[in-house]
Motif scaffolding. Structure first.
Motif, short mmCIF file in Angstrom:
data_model
loop_
_atom_site.label_atom_id
_atom_site.label_comp_id
_atom_site.label_asym_id
_atom_site.label_seq_id
_atom_site.Cartn_x
_atom_site.Cartn_y
_atom_site.Cartn_z
N VAL A 14 0.88 -1.14 -0.23
CA VAL A 14 -0.02 -0.18 0.05
C VAL A 14 0.85 1.33 -0.01
O VAL A 14 1.99 1.31 0.89
CB VAL A 14 -0.95 -0.01 1.25
N GLN A 21 -6.89 1.43 -6.02
CA GLN A 21 -6.30 -0.20 -6.22
C GLN A 21 -7.08 -0.78 -7.23
O GLN A 21 -6.48 -1.91 -7.85
CB GLN A 21 -6.60 -0.50 -4.74
N PHE A 34 -10.78 -8.86 2.38
CA PHE A 34 -10.00 -7.81 2.11
C PHE A 34 -9.03 -7.64 3.31
O PHE A 34 -9.42 -7.59 4.55
CB PHE A 34 -10.61 -6.36 2.07
N THR A 35 -7.84 -7.89 2.93
CA THR A 35 -6.86 -8.39 4.09
C THR A 35 -5.60 -7.42 3.92
O THR A 35 -5.02 -7.05 2.83
CB THR A 35 -6.24 -9.72 3.88
N ALA A 36 -5.06 -7.17 5.07
CA ALA A 36 -3.98 -5.91 5.12
C ALA A 36 -2.99 -6.84 6.21
O ALA A 36 -3.55 -6.77 7.17
CB ALA A 36 -4.38 -4.69 5.27
N CYS A 74 -2.19 -8.90 11.14
CA CYS A 74 -3.18 -9.02 9.85
C CYS A 74 -4.55 -8.59 10.17
O CYS A 74 -5.13 -9.07 11.40
CB CYS A 74 -2.93 -10.33 9.21
N THR A 93 -6.93 3.50 -1.26
CA THR A 93 -6.26 3.48 0.01
C THR A 93 -5.21 4.50 0.30
O THR A 93 -4.58 4.96 -0.91
CB THR A 93 -5.72 1.85 0.09
N ASN A 102 1.04 -4.85 3.24
CA ASN A 102 0.69 -5.40 2.12
C ASN A 102 -0.90 -5.62 2.33
O ASN A 102 -1.14 -6.02 3.27
CB ASN A 102 1.14 -7.03 1.89
N MET A 103 -1.55 -5.63 0.96
CA MET A 103 -2.68 -5.79 0.94
C MET A 103 -3.31 -6.80 -0.13
O MET A 103 -2.35 -7.03 -1.05
CB MET A 103 -3.66 -4.43 0.64
N ARG A 104 -4.41 -7.53 -0.10
CA ARG A 104 -5.04 -8.14 -1.04
C ARG A 104 -6.45 -8.28 -1.00
O ARG A 104 -7.15 -8.23 0.06
CB ARG A 104 -4.42 -9.69 -0.89
#
Length: 111
Positions: A14, A21, A34-36, A74, A93, A102-104
């Motif tokens: 990010v 994004q 949505f994970t960071a 996380c 973001t 990190n995101m996904r």
């Protein structure tokens, strides 16, 4: 109507500036995950906007503001799960520090 499971935002770092994004181009999208993860040694914040088509990221569409992630934490953003992005809407973001989170994002696109 076709529903396709997609990796809306492949795993990425990010940025520390407001950054688009994912954009729902010619589809309606639903966020399923949505994970960071903070991979740095310091606490870092992340903010997430869900912006309507032709809009800009602002307080009007801010969903998560300055969520602090501790080192190695996380977070799965329950407040974003199930959110719908209509055609042209986008995810934007902002992280307080570059190269720390990190995101996904996974979801479904409907055509």
């Amino acid at each position: 109507m076709t529903v396709t499971a997609r990796n809306l935002v492949p795993a990425k770092t990010v940025e520390n500036s407001q950054t688009t994004q994912y954009t729902a181009n010619n589809v309606t999208a639903i966020i399923d995950k949505f994970t960071a993860t903070n991979y740095s040694a310091s606490p870092v914040t992340i903010s997430v906007n869900l912006v309507t088509a032709a809009g800009t990221a602002s307080n009007d569409n801010l969903i998560v503001k300055n969520k602090t992630l501790l080192p190695s934490e996380c977070y799965t953003f329950p407040e974003l799960i199930g959110q719908i992005l209509s055609v042209g809407s986008f995810i934007s973001t902002f992280a307080s520090i570059a190269s720390a989170i990190n995101m996904r994002v996974s979801g479904r696109e409907i055509t």
